[in-house]
Design a protein around this motif. Structure first.
Motif, PDB file in Angstrom:
ATOM      1  N   ASN A 175       0.818  -1.204   0.000  1.00  0.00           N
ATOM      2  CA  ASN A 175       0.000   0.000   0.000  1.00  0.00           C
ATOM      3  C   ASN A 175       0.856   1.260   0.000  1.00  0.00           C
ATOM      4  N   LEU A 176       0.193   2.395   0.192  1.00  0.00           N
ATOM      5  CA  LEU A 176       0.878   3.694   0.126  1.00  0.00           C
ATOM      6  C   LEU A 176       1.990   3.791   1.160  1.00  0.00           C
ATOM      7  N   SER A 177       1.731   3.377   2.372  1.00  0.00           N
ATOM      8  CA  SER A 177       2.758   3.480   3.413  1.00  0.00           C
ATOM      9  C   SER A 177       3.923   2.530   3.142  1.00  0.00           C
ATOM     10  N   PHE A 178       3.629   1.357   2.588  1.00  0.00           N
ATOM     11  CA  PHE A 178       4.691   0.407   2.233  1.00  0.00           C
ATOM     12  C   PHE A 178       5.649   1.028   1.234  1.00  0.00           C
ATOM     13  N   PHE A 179       5.098   1.640   0.172  1.00  0.00           N
ATOM     14  CA  PHE A 179       5.973   2.206  -0.852  1.00  0.00           C
ATOM     15  C   PHE A 179       6.645   3.494  -0.384  1.00  0.00           C
ATOM     16  N   ALA A 180       5.973   4.260   0.483  1.00  0.00           N
ATOM     17  CA  ALA A 180       6.641   5.439   1.055  1.00  0.00           C
ATOM     18  C   ALA A 180       7.859   5.008   1.866  1.00  0.00           C
ATOM     19  N   ASP A 181       7.721   3.919   2.609  1.00  0.00           N
ATOM     20  CA  ASP A 181       8.871   3.413   3.379  1.00  0.00           C
ATOM     21  C   ASP A 181       9.987   2.945   2.451  1.00  0.00           C
ATOM     22  N   LEU A 182       9.631   2.305   1.338  1.00  0.00           N
ATOM     23  CA  LEU A 182      10.652   1.880   0.375  1.00  0.00           C
ATOM     24  C   LEU A 182      11.394   3.084  -0.194  1.00  0.00           C
ATOM     25  N   LEU A 183      10.653   4.107  -0.591  1.00  0.00           N
ATOM     26  CA  LEU A 183      11.279   5.300  -1.163  1.00  0.00           C
ATOM     27  C   LEU A 183      12.233   5.955  -0.159  1.00  0.00           C
ATOM     28  N   LYS A 184      11.802   6.063   1.091  1.00  0.00           N
ATOM     29  CA  LYS A 184      12.651   6.662   2.127  1.00  0.00           C
ATOM     30  C   LYS A 184      13.919   5.844   2.329  1.00  0.00           C
ATOM     31  N   ALA A 185      13.789   4.528   2.287  1.00  0.00           N
ATOM     32  CA  ALA A 185      14.960   3.671   2.478  1.00  0.00           C
ATOM     33  C   ALA A 185      15.954   3.836   1.331  1.00  0.00           C
ATOM     34  N   ILE A 186      15.453   3.921   0.100  1.00  0.00           N
ATOM     35  CA  ILE A 186      16.349   4.108  -1.047  1.00  0.00           C
ATOM     36  C   ILE A 186      17.072   5.440  -0.949  1.00  0.00           C
ATOM     37  N   LYS A 187      16.331   6.501  -0.634  1.00  0.00           N
ATOM     38  CA  LYS A 187      16.941   7.830  -0.553  1.00  0.00           C
ATOM     39  C   LYS A 187      17.935   7.921   0.604  1.00  0.00           C
ATOM     40  N   ALA A 188      17.642   7.244   1.704  1.00  0.00           N
ATOM     41  CA  ALA A 188      18.582   7.256   2.828  1.00  0.00           C
ATOM     42  C   ALA A 188      19.885   6.568   2.449  1.00  0.00           C
ATOM     43  N   HIS A 189      19.781   5.529   1.633  1.00  0.00           N
ATOM     44  CA  HIS A 189      20.981   4.779   1.241  1.00  0.00           C
ATOM     45  C   HIS A 189      21.741   5.467   0.115  1.00  0.00           C
ATOM     46  N   GLY A 211      10.424  10.616  -1.476  1.00  0.00           N
ATOM     47  CA  GLY A 211      11.584  10.412  -2.349  1.00  0.00           C
ATOM     48  C   GLY A 211      11.285  10.129  -3.796  1.00  0.00           C
ATOM     49  N   LEU A 212       9.999  10.040  -4.179  1.00  0.00           N
ATOM     50  CA  LEU A 212       9.670   9.783  -5.581  1.00  0.00           C
ATOM     51  C   LEU A 212       9.981  11.019  -6.416  1.00  0.00           C
ATOM     52  N   ASP A 213      10.771  10.839  -7.483  1.00  0.00           N
ATOM     53  CA  ASP A 213      11.228  11.970  -8.288  1.00  0.00           C
ATOM     54  C   ASP A 213      10.430  12.179  -9.564  1.00  0.00           C
ATOM     55  N   SER A 214       9.986  11.095 -10.206  1.00  0.00           N
ATOM     56  CA  SER A 214       9.231  11.244 -11.445  1.00  0.00           C
ATOM     57  C   SER A 214       8.394   9.996 -11.676  1.00  0.00           C
ATOM     58  N   LEU A 215       7.481  10.096 -12.655  1.00  0.00           N
ATOM     59  CA  LEU A 215       6.599   8.976 -12.993  1.00  0.00           C
ATOM     60  C   LEU A 215       6.974   8.408 -14.357  1.00  0.00           C
ATOM     61  N   PRO A 216       6.916   7.079 -14.506  1.00  0.00           N
ATOM     62  CA  PRO A 216       7.039   6.480 -15.833  1.00  0.00           C
ATOM     63  C   PRO A 216       5.734   6.685 -16.594  1.00  0.00           C
ATOM     64  N   GLY A 217       5.644   6.139 -17.772  1.00  0.00           N
ATOM     65  CA  GLY A 217       4.479   6.408 -18.608  1.00  0.00           C
ATOM     66  C   GLY A 217       3.468   5.292 -18.700  1.00  0.00           C
ATOM     67  N   GLY A 218       3.682   4.197 -17.983  1.00  0.00           N
ATOM     68  CA  GLY A 218       2.869   3.007 -18.159  1.00  0.00           C
ATOM     69  C   GLY A 218       1.426   3.147 -17.706  1.00  0.00           C
ATOM     70  N   GLY A 219       0.624   2.166 -18.108  1.00  0.00           N
ATOM     71  CA  GLY A 219      -0.768   2.112 -17.704  1.00  0.00           C
ATOM     72  C   GLY A 219      -1.720   2.909 -18.561  1.00  0.00           C
ATOM     73  N   ALA A 220      -1.176   3.645 -19.536  1.00  0.00           N
ATOM     74  CA  ALA A 220      -2.046   4.473 -20.376  1.00  0.00           C
ATOM     75  C   ALA A 220      -2.821   3.617 -21.360  1.00  0.00           C
ATOM     76  N   GLU A 221      -2.180   2.595 -21.903  1.00  0.00           N
ATOM     77  CA  GLU A 221      -2.769   1.680 -22.893  1.00  0.00           C
ATOM     78  C   GLU A 221      -3.415   2.480 -24.022  1.00  0.00           C
ATOM     79  N   ILE A 222      -4.726   2.404 -24.187  1.00  0.00           N
ATOM     80  CA  ILE A 222      -5.470   3.259 -25.113  1.00  0.00           C
ATOM     81  C   ILE A 222      -6.529   3.984 -24.292  1.00  0.00           C
TER      82      ILE A 222
END
Length: 383
Positions: free
Chosen positions: A132-146, A182-193
């Motif tokens: 969920n949102l908190s799970f990925f926020a924790d992942l982002l913080k861990a990457i940026k800390a490292h 820590g999220l810096d930008s978004l990829p482009g996926g999921g748009a499909e048509i």
């Protein structure tokens, strides 16, 4: 000017008056209309499209062809959604067939690139109800800390919409939380048509076009950049493709937040649309060329070399493309599971530079936001 010489020659030989009118608009840098885009798909020859698209590419970028040094993290291929074109995900009910990475496992991947000159990590996967949102926020913080300087490009609006709805936050609030983590930008996926007539047939249960665009707009309001994609070559018409690009072009007029457009070729391996034949190379090149001509406010056009194969990726560089993505120095499965040309999609920097030089283009290593890191037009590639 020199970059217009090929376009001028083919335009002067054009006998189709409508095509000549469209070509003159391109030469004058005027915006193409919906009917112009459809007409290009239906009536313009491949040499004509290539000459015109290459003239625009060279006007904007000369011979520069960009790539970056990146790696992918795919947190899971378990997904609550059932997109008919997907060869990658496994339903949550059958999650024992898939994988689910912990934060510790993903950080192990990040740390495996310590002391390597990668500039970006790309994080995209299935939609897992427990991630969920908190799970990925924790992942982002861990990457940026490292590794604070590592650019994190992550999560499609499909993933984000689910996270935000589950957390009961708006797109603006959810994007702010992830950006601060820590999220810096978004990829482009999921748009499909985007068009609902097609979307309801191939991916009815996930975020719609309006939701996809709203999440990118929310990111842009925070000063974040993003990419955009389109899945082509299945049951859509040329009109659906132009409608898709119109919606992207309209948002870009407002936010100026998109960096790159990436046409994604539908692959028919092991999915619910396996009965649909894949598009030809001619149709692929036509798609890239029309995108370059129609999306006049997108600075960059990218071809994913793992999906197309190396030789076809080289060919796109004559049809408007000025970016062939990155080294993808890992074992990303999204491409190979869909039946891509590259079953082990990894190239080192020397191989990418050689690939670009072979077609007389100028290799430029970039960061995620197209800042130049190394210009290899004259330099040797470091070992």
């Amino acid at each position: 000017m020199e970059y217009m010489s090929g376009a001028e020659g083919i335009l002067s030989a054009t006998t189709d008056t409508h095509l000549r009118s469209i070509g003159n608009k391109i030469m004058r840098q005027e915006r193409l209309e919906t009917e112009d885009g459809i007409y290009l798909f239906e009536h313009a020859s491949l040499p004509w499209l290539g000459a015109m698209a290459n003239s625009v590419r060279e006007r904007l970028h000369g011979d520069k062809t960009y790539f970056n040094r990146n790696f992918h993290i795919e947190p899971t291929n378990v997904c609550v959604f059932t997109c008919k074109f997907c060869s990658y995900s496994r339903l949550y009910a059958n999650r024992e067939e898939g994988w689910e990475l912990s934060i510790e496992q993903m950080m192990h991947l990040v740390k495996s690139y310590d002391n390597k000159p990668v500039t970006e990590v790309h994080i995209v996967g299935g939609v897992h109800p427990k991630m969920n949102l908190s799970f990925f926020a924790d992942l982002l913080k861990a990457i940026k800390a490292h590794r604070p300087a590592l650019h994190i490009k992550g999560f499609t609006p499909v993933e984000l919409d689910y996270m935000f709805r589950k957390a009961k936050v708006s797109a603006d609030e959810g994007m702010r939380m992830l950006h601060e983590a820590g999220l810096d930008s978004l990829p482009g996926g999921g748009a499909e048509i985007f068009h609902p007539d097609i979307r309801t047939q191939i991916c009815e249960d996930k975020v719609d076009a309006e939701g996809w665009l709203a999440i990118h707009a929310a990111a842009h309001r925070l000063g974040m950049h993003s990419n955009a994609t389109m899945l082509y070559g299945h049951i859509e018409s040329y009109a659906h493709r132009i409608d898709h690009m119109n919606r992207l072009r309209d948002l870009q007029d407002i936010t100026h937040g998109f960096n790159t457009f990436i046409p994604l070729k539908f692959r028919n391996k092991d999915n619910e649309m396996s009965n649909i034949p894949e598009s030809s190379v001619i149709e692929d090149m036509k798609m890239y060329a029309v995108a370059r001509l129609y999306l006049d406010n997108f600075p960059h056009l990218k071809a994913y070399w793992p999906m197309l194969g190396r030789q076809n990726a080289q060919l796109t560089l004559s049809f408007g493309v000025n970016d062939i993505d990155g080294t993808i120095d890992d074992s990303t499965k999204i491409y190979s599971m869909a039946g891509s040309e590259e079953q082990t999609p990894s190239m080192n920097t020397e191989q990418l530079v050689t690939l670009i030089r072979q077609v007389k283009r100028q290799p430029v290593e970039r960061d995620t936001l197209y800042g130049v890191i190394n210009d290899f037009s004259l330099e040797e590639v470091p070992a």
